[in-house]
Design a protein around this motif. Structure first.
Motif, short mmCIF file in Angstrom:
data_model
loop_
_atom_site.label_atom_id
_atom_site.label_comp_id
_atom_site.label_asym_id
_atom_site.label_seq_id
_atom_site.Cartn_x
_atom_site.Cartn_y
_atom_site.Cartn_z
N ARG A 57 0.85 -1.19 0.00
CA ARG A 57 0.00 0.00 0.00
C ARG A 57 0.89 1.24 0.00
O ARG A 57 1.93 1.25 0.63
CB ARG A 57 -0.88 -0.04 1.25
CG ARG A 57 -1.50 1.25 1.68
CD ARG A 57 -3.00 1.28 1.36
NE ARG A 57 -3.52 2.60 1.61
CZ ARG A 57 -4.22 2.95 2.67
NH1 ARG A 57 -4.51 2.08 3.60
NH2 ARG A 57 -4.66 4.18 2.79
N GLN A 58 0.44 2.28 -0.68
CA GLN A 58 1.11 3.58 -0.62
C GLN A 58 0.22 4.53 0.15
O GLN A 58 -1.00 4.51 -0.01
CB GLN A 58 1.37 4.11 -2.02
CG GLN A 58 2.43 3.29 -2.74
CD GLN A 58 3.07 4.06 -3.87
OE1 GLN A 58 3.25 5.27 -3.80
NE2 GLN A 58 3.41 3.35 -4.93
N ILE A 59 0.83 5.37 0.96
CA ILE A 59 0.10 6.38 1.71
C ILE A 59 0.77 7.71 1.38
O ILE A 59 1.73 8.13 2.02
CB ILE A 59 0.10 6.08 3.22
CG1 ILE A 59 -0.51 4.70 3.44
CG2 ILE A 59 -0.64 7.16 3.99
CD1 ILE A 59 -0.48 4.20 4.84
N VAL A 117 3.33 5.87 12.39
CA VAL A 117 3.85 5.57 13.73
C VAL A 117 3.86 4.06 13.96
O VAL A 117 3.18 3.30 13.27
CB VAL A 117 3.02 6.26 14.83
CG1 VAL A 117 3.11 7.77 14.69
CG2 VAL A 117 1.57 5.83 14.81
N ASP A 118 4.62 3.64 14.95
CA ASP A 118 4.74 2.24 15.32
C ASP A 118 3.44 1.78 15.98
O ASP A 118 3.02 2.34 16.99
CB ASP A 118 5.93 2.07 16.27
CG ASP A 118 6.16 0.63 16.67
OD1 ASP A 118 5.58 -0.28 16.05
OD2 ASP A 118 6.94 0.40 17.62
N ALA A 119 2.80 0.76 15.42
CA ALA A 119 1.51 0.29 15.94
C ALA A 119 1.65 -0.29 17.35
O ALA A 119 0.73 -0.18 18.16
CB ALA A 119 0.92 -0.76 15.01
N TRP A 168 -4.33 1.30 10.16
CA TRP A 168 -5.18 2.17 10.97
C TRP A 168 -4.85 3.62 10.66
O TRP A 168 -3.70 3.95 10.36
CB TRP A 168 -4.95 1.90 12.45
CG TRP A 168 -5.42 0.56 12.91
CD1 TRP A 168 -4.73 -0.62 12.82
CD2 TRP A 168 -6.66 0.25 13.52
NE1 TRP A 168 -5.49 -1.63 13.34
CE2 TRP A 168 -6.67 -1.13 13.78
CE3 TRP A 168 -7.77 1.01 13.88
CZ2 TRP A 168 -7.74 -1.77 14.39
CZ3 TRP A 168 -8.83 0.37 14.49
CH2 TRP A 168 -8.82 -1.00 14.74
N ARG A 169 -5.85 4.48 10.78
CA ARG A 169 -5.68 5.91 10.52
C ARG A 169 -6.27 6.68 11.69
O ARG A 169 -7.37 6.37 12.16
CB ARG A 169 -6.42 6.26 9.22
CG ARG A 169 -6.40 7.71 8.84
CD ARG A 169 -7.13 7.92 7.52
NE ARG A 169 -8.55 7.63 7.61
CZ ARG A 169 -9.48 8.48 8.05
NH1 ARG A 169 -9.13 9.68 8.44
NH2 ARG A 169 -10.75 8.14 8.09
N LYS A 170 -5.53 7.67 12.19
CA LYS A 170 -6.06 8.53 13.26
C LYS A 170 -6.25 9.92 12.68
O LYS A 170 -5.29 10.68 12.50
CB LYS A 170 -5.14 8.57 14.46
CG LYS A 170 -5.77 9.32 15.62
CD LYS A 170 -5.03 9.11 16.91
CE LYS A 170 -5.85 9.66 18.06
NZ LYS A 170 -5.17 9.44 19.32
N MET A 212 -2.32 10.48 11.68
CA MET A 212 -1.32 9.43 11.84
C MET A 212 -1.83 8.14 11.21
O MET A 212 -3.03 7.92 11.12
CB MET A 212 -1.04 9.19 13.32
CG MET A 212 -0.32 10.33 14.00
SD MET A 212 0.18 9.93 15.67
CE MET A 212 -1.37 10.02 16.53
N TYR A 213 -0.89 7.31 10.81
CA TYR A 213 -1.17 5.97 10.29
C TYR A 213 -0.32 4.98 11.06
O TYR A 213 0.80 5.30 11.51
CB TYR A 213 -0.82 5.87 8.80
CG TYR A 213 -1.80 6.55 7.90
CD1 TYR A 213 -2.85 5.84 7.35
CD2 TYR A 213 -1.70 7.89 7.61
CE1 TYR A 213 -3.77 6.47 6.52
CE2 TYR A 213 -2.61 8.53 6.80
CZ TYR A 213 -3.64 7.80 6.25
OH TYR A 213 -4.56 8.42 5.44
N ALA A 214 -0.84 3.77 11.22
CA ALA A 214 -0.09 2.68 11.84
C ALA A 214 -0.50 1.39 11.14
O ALA A 214 -1.62 1.28 10.64
CB ALA A 214 -0.40 2.60 13.33
N ALA A 215 0.42 0.43 11.10
CA ALA A 215 0.12 -0.85 10.46
C ALA A 215 0.53 -1.99 11.39
O ALA A 215 1.57 -1.94 12.02
CB ALA A 215 0.86 -0.98 9.13
N GLU A 216 -0.35 -2.99 11.46
CA GLU A 216 -0.09 -4.20 12.23
C GLU A 216 0.00 -5.35 11.25
O GLU A 216 -0.80 -5.45 10.33
CB GLU A 216 -1.23 -4.49 13.20
CG GLU A 216 -1.50 -3.38 14.19
CD GLU A 216 -2.78 -3.62 14.97
OE1 GLU A 216 -2.69 -3.60 16.20
OE2 GLU A 216 -3.83 -3.84 14.35
#
Length: 176
Positions: A50-52, A89-91, A125-127, A162-166
């Motif tokens: 995925r690209q953000i 950021v780090d999930a 995830w997106r905040k 912010m974005y985070a990935a698990e």
């Protein structure tokens, strides 16, 4: 010589895999983006998940062939001169959840070519933050340097999304 699985065993295995995947999906809220599973990937082939663009980031992954760590992913910067409007950021540290104001943005599933019963699963995830901008009397959004310096010194700079990935691996591992 390879023996074909009896149809009953193949059907039972498919149902068990679907139930396991269904249980994992039941725990997840519905993602903002709905997409089918990605094209199956071979071991050692690095692929973009995925690209953000707003975070100037790309999520890349690869199957490793190692049973201890079957899949590895990394967040890489897209271009050195890109100016991010969001942070990745780090999930593990952020612990994204709907209760904490995060939105389940995307669910990425990548099957393995060598082991079709196993797939990498990445949850993005997106905040969001309120980014309404005050307009001046002329209807323009303006940033004044002195005001921005004072806000920075006071620690009142506006929050950015912010974005985070698990990442996880689901399904049965194949023996080699």
């Amino acid at each position: 010589m390879r023996f074909a699985q009896p149809p009953l065993l193949a059907g039972v295995a498919a149902i068990a895999l679907a139930c396991a995947a269904g249980q994992a999906l039941a725990a997840d809220p519905a993602p903002e983006i709905t997409r089918p599973a990605a094209t199956p990937q071979a071991v050692g082939v690095v692929h973009t998940l995925r690209q953000i663009p707003e975070a100037c980031a790309r999520i890349e992954g690869a199957f490793t062939g190692d049973s201890a760590e079957p899949y590895r992913y990394a967040v890489v910067r897209t271009r050195p001169n890109c100016q991010p409007r969001a942070r990745f950021v780090d999930a593990a540290k952020a612990q994204p959840s709907e209760a904490a104001g995060w939105v389940f943005n995307d669910l990425l599933r990548v099957p393995s070519v060598e082991c079709p019963s196993q797939q990498a699963v990445v949850r993005v995830w997106r905040k969001p933050v309120d980014q309404t901008v005050e307009l001046d009397g002329q209807g323009q959004s303006r940033i004044y340097i002195e005001e921005a310096k004072r806000a920075a010194a006071a620690g009142t700079i506006a929050a950015i999304p912010m974005y985070a990935a698990e990442m996880g691996v689901e399904g049965k591992a194949c023996s080699r």
